[in-house]
Scaffold this motif. Structure first.
Motif, PDB file in Angstrom:
ATOM      1  N   ARG A 212      -9.198  13.327   1.263  1.00  0.00           N
ATOM      2  CA  ARG A 212      -8.006  14.168   1.187  1.00  0.00           C
ATOM      3  C   ARG A 212      -6.833  13.444   0.522  1.00  0.00           C
ATOM      4  O   ARG A 212      -5.901  14.076   0.035  1.00  0.00           O
ATOM      5  N   SER A 237     -15.327  13.551   1.422  1.00  0.00           N
ATOM      6  CA  SER A 237     -15.248  13.745   2.872  1.00  0.00           C
ATOM      7  C   SER A 237     -15.393  15.237   3.169  1.00  0.00           C
ATOM      8  O   SER A 237     -15.322  16.084   2.276  1.00  0.00           O
ATOM      9  N   THR A 255     -22.205  15.329   9.500  1.00  0.00           N
ATOM     10  CA  THR A 255     -22.647  16.717   9.288  1.00  0.00           C
ATOM     11  C   THR A 255     -23.008  16.973   7.821  1.00  0.00           C
ATOM     12  O   THR A 255     -23.249  18.113   7.440  1.00  0.00           O
ATOM     13  N   SER A 270      -9.933   8.309   5.202  1.00  0.00           N
ATOM     14  CA  SER A 270      -9.369   7.543   6.321  1.00  0.00           C
ATOM     15  C   SER A 270     -10.424   6.702   7.043  1.00  0.00           C
ATOM     16  O   SER A 270     -10.108   5.641   7.575  1.00  0.00           O
ATOM     17  N   HIS A 275     -17.284  10.457   9.358  1.00  0.00           N
ATOM     18  CA  HIS A 275     -17.571  10.085   7.963  1.00  0.00           C
ATOM     19  C   HIS A 275     -18.403   8.789   7.939  1.00  0.00           C
ATOM     20  O   HIS A 275     -19.412   8.699   7.235  1.00  0.00           O
ATOM     21  N   ASN A 289      -7.265   2.504  -0.141  1.00  0.00           N
ATOM     22  CA  ASN A 289      -6.428   3.380   0.685  1.00  0.00           C
ATOM     23  C   ASN A 289      -5.015   2.811   0.707  1.00  0.00           C
ATOM     24  O   ASN A 289      -4.828   1.599   0.770  1.00  0.00           O
TER      25      ASN A 289
HETATM   26  P1  FAD Z   1      -7.641  12.224   6.010  1.00  0.00           P
HETATM   27  O1  FAD Z   1      -8.051  11.892   7.400  1.00  0.00           O
HETATM   28  O2  FAD Z   1      -6.500  13.135   5.827  1.00  0.00           O
HETATM   29  O3  FAD Z   1      -7.388  10.858   5.285  1.00  0.00           O
HETATM   30  C1  FAD Z   1      -6.839  10.744   4.004  1.00  0.00           C
HETATM   31  C2  FAD Z   1      -6.660   9.273   3.715  1.00  0.00           C
HETATM   32  O4  FAD Z   1      -6.164   9.128   2.403  1.00  0.00           O
HETATM   33  C3  FAD Z   1      -5.663   8.571   4.639  1.00  0.00           C
HETATM   34  O5  FAD Z   1      -6.252   7.427   5.206  1.00  0.00           O
HETATM   35  C4  FAD Z   1      -4.506   8.192   3.716  1.00  0.00           C
HETATM   36  O6  FAD Z   1      -3.905   6.957   4.072  1.00  0.00           O
HETATM   37  C5  FAD Z   1      -5.214   8.098   2.394  1.00  0.00           C
HETATM   38  N1  FAD Z   1      -4.328   8.356   1.251  1.00  0.00           N
HETATM   39  C6  FAD Z   1      -3.391   9.325   1.101  1.00  0.00           C
HETATM   40  N2  FAD Z   1      -2.816   9.258  -0.107  1.00  0.00           N
HETATM   41  C7  FAD Z   1      -3.395   8.208  -0.755  1.00  0.00           C
HETATM   42  C8  FAD Z   1      -3.221   7.640  -2.025  1.00  0.00           C
HETATM   43  N3  FAD Z   1      -2.363   8.137  -2.913  1.00  0.00           N
HETATM   44  N4  FAD Z   1      -3.958   6.564  -2.339  1.00  0.00           N
HETATM   45  C9  FAD Z   1      -4.847   6.031  -1.473  1.00  0.00           C
HETATM   46  N5  FAD Z   1      -5.064   6.547  -0.237  1.00  0.00           N
HETATM   47  C10 FAD Z   1      -4.347   7.627   0.122  1.00  0.00           C
HETATM   48  N6  FAD Z   1     -15.758  14.183   8.068  1.00  0.00           N
HETATM   49  C11 FAD Z   1     -16.528  13.731   7.071  1.00  0.00           C
HETATM   50  O7  FAD Z   1     -16.040  13.139   6.083  1.00  0.00           O
HETATM   51  N7  FAD Z   1     -17.892  13.915   7.128  1.00  0.00           N
HETATM   52  C12 FAD Z   1     -18.502  14.543   8.168  1.00  0.00           C
HETATM   53  O8  FAD Z   1     -19.721  14.692   8.155  1.00  0.00           O
HETATM   54  C13 FAD Z   1     -17.698  15.052   9.226  1.00  0.00           C
HETATM   55  N8  FAD Z   1     -18.250  15.675  10.275  1.00  0.00           N
HETATM   56  C14 FAD Z   1     -17.451  16.093  11.310  1.00  0.00           C
HETATM   57  C15 FAD Z   1     -18.033  16.678  12.431  1.00  0.00           C
HETATM   58  C16 FAD Z   1     -17.238  17.070  13.485  1.00  0.00           C
HETATM   59  C17 FAD Z   1     -17.888  17.709  14.677  1.00  0.00           C
HETATM   60  C18 FAD Z   1     -15.840  16.887  13.427  1.00  0.00           C
HETATM   61  C19 FAD Z   1     -14.960  17.279  14.571  1.00  0.00           C
HETATM   62  C20 FAD Z   1     -15.251  16.313  12.334  1.00  0.00           C
HETATM   63  C21 FAD Z   1     -16.044  15.910  11.241  1.00  0.00           C
HETATM   64  N9  FAD Z   1     -15.492  15.334  10.117  1.00  0.00           N
HETATM   65  C22 FAD Z   1     -16.288  14.852   9.129  1.00  0.00           C
HETATM   66  C23 FAD Z   1     -14.025  15.256   9.910  1.00  0.00           C
HETATM   67  C24 FAD Z   1     -13.473  13.882  10.244  1.00  0.00           C
HETATM   68  O9  FAD Z   1     -13.167  13.815  11.612  1.00  0.00           O
HETATM   69  C25 FAD Z   1     -12.158  13.633   9.461  1.00  0.00           C
HETATM   70  O10 FAD Z   1     -11.244  14.654   9.736  1.00  0.00           O
HETATM   71  C26 FAD Z   1     -12.371  13.571   7.947  1.00  0.00           C
HETATM   72  O11 FAD Z   1     -13.388  12.657   7.639  1.00  0.00           O
HETATM   73  C27 FAD Z   1     -11.071  13.122   7.279  1.00  0.00           C
HETATM   74  O12 FAD Z   1     -11.204  13.257   5.898  1.00  0.00           O
HETATM   75  P2  FAD Z   1     -10.332  12.351   4.910  1.00  0.00           P
HETATM   76  O13 FAD Z   1     -10.486  10.944   5.295  1.00  0.00           O
HETATM   77  O14 FAD Z   1     -10.647  12.785   3.534  1.00  0.00           O
HETATM   78  O15 FAD Z   1      -8.852  12.882   5.207  1.00  0.00           O
END
Ligand code: FAD
Length: 324
Positions: A212, A237, A255, A270, A275, A289
């Protein structure tokens, strides 16, 4: 206890995961004081067959039946079972894969064999039997399993072994399993069409994955460019695929797709446990990150604290210069 290795091929080449299975099987054979034989189903060039010897198999049994050129689960399981009988193998080794798993299950059923999947280390001997370490609960725990069967089947995860290749050539022997036409007509694939030229995510040696933190689908060009330079597959993700920024087949994690590449590069992810569950058997993890407290850094071999929009293009440029 002789060892047979089931080898998968793709487009005229032995799959890297199967070469690792050959190297694993050869080490098991060494440990047991016996030799390793590989089994190849379908037509394949002599040179490619012989090269399997470089990974430790002394002999290759080759079923050059053109009906086996296309994957057919029933026929493959039947041919493999006949190869187990013909070779007298007590231990069968294969790569864990979408083909290996169902084929192993069928062969295990046929021989009432002991089967362990997701194996991540070489076995040890426990009396007459082999003891293996397996990755379970999406990599959050290890199980130590003793295989108590006259025949023992091991399916290994990718990238668990440092492979040394030699120039040794295997002796290739024709193997002619008796395969009834009915095996091929019950389920018949009439055409296989490549969906795209993308590198398959579960098979990829290198994966570049975005989260994200990339803010939107319009910013994926830099992920794709980095992936192109490295010959990598792209992943993401879950929220990224949920929001439709990327296709669902790229979603990595508990998942989604489980990957175990040599190199996993996570950009703007994150590092939530869900993940990590899909990536924690990667050999090397690089995290980019901007938040130094991002949980992913704890699982990383290398970390870059910085803005992805600055770091990724610079990294891509540097790699372009280095890799040509
Ligand atoms: P975020 O948590 O929003 O993290 C974004 C990251 O980007 C942050 O660490 C931030 O510091 C960084 N960032 C922001 N801007 C910049 C920049 N300009 N440069 C560098 N870094 C930056 N998730 C999965 O991925 N896979 C799964 O299989 C999965 N299964 C799930 C199953 C269940 C039952 C549940 C409840 C959740 C599941 N999730 C899964 C979701 C998981 O819990 C997280 O919400 C998800 O992985 C977060 O995605 P993210 O890291 O992309 O987003």
């Amino acid at each position: 206890m002789s060892v047979l290795i089931f080898v998968e091929t793709n487009e005229g080449k032995v799959k890297p995961s199967s070469l690792e299975a050959v190297a694993y099987g050869a080490k098991v054979a060494d440990m047991l004081g016996s030799s390793a034989t590989a089994l190849v189903l379908g037509e394949l060039a002599q040179e490619e067959l012989e090269s399997i010897g470089g990974y430790g198999a002394k002999k290759v049994m080759h079923a050059a039946d053109s009906r086996l050129n296309q994957i057919n689960l029933l026929a493959y399981a039947e041919a493999l079972a006949q190869a187990v009988e013909a070779s007298g193998a007590k231990v069968l080794v294969m790569a864990k894969s979408s083909l290996g798993d169902p084929v192993a299950a069928r062969v295990a059923g046929r021989f009432k064999a002991a089967f362990a999947g997701n194996v991540i280390e070489l076995p040890t001997k426990e009396g007459e039997h082999l003891k293996v370490k397996r990755s379970v609960y999406t990599g959050k725990a290890f199980a130590y399993t003793i295989l108590k069967g006259e025949k023992q089947i091991i399916a290994i995860k990718k990238n668990i072994l440092a492979i040394e290749k030699t120039d040794a050539k295997a002796t290739v022997e024709a193997f002619t399993p008796t395969l009834d036409d009915a095996l091929f007509s019950r389920v018949k694939t009439v055409k296989v069409e490549k969906a795209s030229d993308e590198i398959s995510l579960p098979e990829a040696d290198i994966v570049v994955s975005g989260g994200r933190g990339l803010k939107g689908p319009e910013n994926w060009g830099m992920i794709e460019e980095l992936a192109k330079v490295l010959g990598a597959a792209t992943g993401c993700s879950k929220p990224v695929s949920d929001m439709g920024w990327r296709p669902h087949h790229e979603h990595v994690g508990q998942t989604g797709v489980k990957v175990s590449p040599n190199l996993y590069i996570a950009v703007g992810i994150s590092g939530a446990i869900q993940h990590l569950a899909g990536v924690n058997s990667s050999k090397n993890i690089v995290v980019i990150n901007k938040d130094p407290e991002a949980p992913f850094f704890k699982a990383a071999d290398y970390g870059i604290v910085g803005d992805a929009f600055e770091v990724v293009p610079k990294l891509t440029e540097a790699l372009k210069k280095r890799l040509g």
